[in-house]
Design an enzyme around this catalytic site. Structure first.
Site, PDB file in Angstrom:
ATOM      1  N   ASN A   1       0.806  -1.222   0.000  1.00 32.94           N
ATOM      2  CA  ASN A   1       0.000   0.000   0.000  1.00 32.94           C
ATOM      3  C   ASN A   1       0.844   1.279   0.000  1.00 32.94           C
ATOM      4  O   ASN A   1       0.307   2.372   0.069  1.00 32.94           O
ATOM      5  CB  ASN A   1      -0.992   0.001   1.170  1.00 32.94           C
ATOM      6  CG  ASN A   1      -0.309  -0.039   2.512  1.00 32.94           C
ATOM      7  OD1 ASN A   1       0.874  -0.328   2.611  1.00 32.94           O
ATOM      8  ND2 ASN A   1      -1.058   0.244   3.563  1.00 32.94           N
ATOM      9  N   CYS A   2       2.144   1.160  -0.121  1.00 27.15           N
ATOM     10  CA  CYS A   2       3.045   2.309  -0.171  1.00 27.15           C
ATOM     11  C   CYS A   2       2.932   2.988  -1.540  1.00 27.15           C
ATOM     12  O   CYS A   2       2.988   2.323  -2.577  1.00 27.15           O
ATOM     13  CB  CYS A   2       4.478   1.827   0.079  1.00 27.15           C
ATOM     14  SG  CYS A   2       5.754   3.050  -0.264  1.00 27.15           S
ATOM     15  N   ASP A   3       2.773   4.300  -1.556  1.00 30.78           N
ATOM     16  CA  ASP A   3       2.643   5.033  -2.817  1.00 30.78           C
ATOM     17  C   ASP A   3       3.873   4.881  -3.711  1.00 30.78           C
ATOM     18  O   ASP A   3       3.754   4.776  -4.931  1.00 30.78           O
ATOM     19  CB  ASP A   3       2.374   6.515  -2.556  1.00 30.78           C
ATOM     20  CG  ASP A   3       0.977   6.765  -2.024  1.00 30.78           C
ATOM     21  OD1 ASP A   3       0.096   5.898  -2.210  1.00 30.78           O
ATOM     22  OD2 ASP A   3       0.758   7.832  -1.407  1.00 30.78           O
TER      23      ASP A   3
ATOM     24  N   LYS B   1       3.771   1.604  -5.390  1.00 30.56           N
ATOM     25  CA  LYS B   1       2.803   1.632  -6.491  1.00 30.56           C
ATOM     26  C   LYS B   1       3.425   2.255  -7.742  1.00 30.56           C
ATOM     27  O   LYS B   1       3.234   1.759  -8.860  1.00 30.56           O
ATOM     28  CB  LYS B   1       1.547   2.394  -6.072  1.00 30.56           C
ATOM     29  CG  LYS B   1       0.717   1.642  -5.036  1.00 30.56           C
ATOM     30  CD  LYS B   1      -0.455   2.475  -4.571  1.00 30.56           C
ATOM     31  CE  LYS B   1      -1.213   1.773  -3.444  1.00 30.56           C
ATOM     32  NZ  LYS B   1      -2.284   2.604  -2.903  1.00 30.56           N
TER      33      LYS B   1
END
Length: 118
Positions: free
Chosen positions: A9-11, A14
């Site tokens: 879920n880390c930007d 991504k």
């Protein structure tokens, strides 16, 4: 072979995944939270990248640590904290063959695509 290490879920993860996919580079994603992290792998990261570089002191997890945990941080303590809380590891760590890259650098990722075409 490319392995991307991080937290799903880390930007930044991504962005890295999107870049690899846009380049049609096959990779394996290793999520510290679901796939785990062992001391041997972390020690390898620290040896090659430097424990100070690996320790994410800009994130929320670091800011939430007790001052006593942050005081007089050394390699042993930092590695123990990163094992306990993998969100303290700067992301992503990308392994391409035997080379490690720390953090997301789009130009470095594009170079992977160029080198795999040779």
């Amino acid at each position: 072979m490319i392995i991307l290490y991080g937290i799903k879920n880390c930007d930044t993860i991504k962005k890295a995944r999107r870049c690899l996919e846009q380049q049609a580079l096959a990779y394996q994603f290793h999520d510290y939270r679901t796939d785990g992290l062992d001391a041997e792998l972390l020690a390898r990261f620290a040896a090659e990248l430097g424990w100070k570089n690996l320790l994410n002191t800009r994130g929320t997890t670091w800011r939430k640590l007790a001052d006593s945990d942050k005081a007089e941080i050394n390699e042993t303590r930092a590695l123990a904290l990163m094992l306990e809380q993998p969100a303290l590891i700067k992301r992503p760590v990308l392994q391409h063959n035997e080379q490690l890259l720390l953090g997301f650098d789009e130009q470095a990722y594009l170079a992977l695509s160029a080198s795999s075409e040779k």
